[in-house]
Motif scaffolding. Structure first.
Motif, short mmCIF file in Angstrom:
data_model
loop_
_atom_site.label_atom_id
_atom_site.label_comp_id
_atom_site.label_asym_id
_atom_site.label_seq_id
_atom_site.Cartn_x
_atom_site.Cartn_y
_atom_site.Cartn_z
N GLN A 124 0.76 -1.28 0.10
CA GLN A 124 -0.11 0.03 0.02
C GLN A 124 0.90 1.21 0.14
O GLN A 124 0.48 2.11 -0.51
CB GLN A 124 -0.80 0.01 1.22
N SER A 146 3.08 6.52 7.08
CA SER A 146 2.86 6.40 5.70
C SER A 146 2.84 7.85 5.06
O SER A 146 2.73 8.69 5.58
CB SER A 146 1.60 5.74 5.46
N LEU A 150 -4.05 5.45 4.78
CA LEU A 150 -4.24 3.92 4.35
C LEU A 150 -5.70 3.66 5.03
O LEU A 150 -5.81 3.80 6.31
CB LEU A 150 -3.05 3.05 4.89
N VAL A 154 -4.27 -2.58 8.27
CA VAL A 154 -2.89 -2.01 7.94
C VAL A 154 -1.82 -2.89 8.51
O VAL A 154 -1.98 -3.11 9.84
CB VAL A 154 -2.66 -0.52 7.86
#
Length: 164
Positions: A124, A146, A150, A154
């Motif tokens: 991702q 990140s 997301l 995760v």
């Protein structure tokens, strides 16, 4: 253990597509013609979001590779790095604690590639975080976040790690 986050914009678009499709469509002259146009627009939006996510992932992967390639005299140290469980940060991006153990006889830094994946293992996002100046025999910590929000379950895994 991964946290479960609410669905993002792609899930919302998918829900709109399903709802509009359920309303039915025939020709473009009646009320259902408007539904057909809305379904087409929603599908186009979903496709655009998927394309943007794919481009963002490609960019993040290239950036991570460039950062790791820039490390001088690095030695592989993946086995010396552990990750905590990802959690949503205050800005909605996934965050994970990175711990690096320095097994060398002098202070070292670590460049760690963290791969954020979904529950199926699909990539991702990718980030590289630096754990600086870890004393000999000690551990150091940093937080990897990140690049974007997301959704879903995760997970985080160490893609690679270099000690230098």
């Amino acid at each position: 253990m991964a946290g479960h986050w609410t669905r993002g914009a792609a899930g919302t678009v998918l829900a709109v597509v399903v709802a509009v499709a359920a309303a039915g469509c025939s020709d473009s002259s009646g009320p259902s013609g408007g539904a057909s146009k809305a379904a087409s627009a929603a599908a186009s939006a979903a496709s655009s979001l998927a394309s943007q996510a794919s481009e963002a992932l490609a960019s993040a992967s290239a950036e991570a590779k460039q950062k790791l390639d820039g490390v001088k005299n690095g030695v592989k140290a993946k086995d010396d790095v552990t990750l905590g469980a990802p959690t949503p940060g205050s800005d909605g991006r996934a965050e994970v604690r990175v711990t690096a153990k320095n097994t060398a006889d002098s202070a070292k830094s670590f460049a760690v590639q963290v791969n954020f994946t979904d529950k199926g293992g699909n990539l991702q996002d990718v980030v590289v975080v630096t754990v600086k100046d870890v004393a000999a025999g000690a551990t150091g910590e940093a937080t990897a976040a990140s690049h974007r929000k997301l959704s879903g379950d995760v997970h985080a895994v160490v893609g690679s790690a270099l000690r230098y």
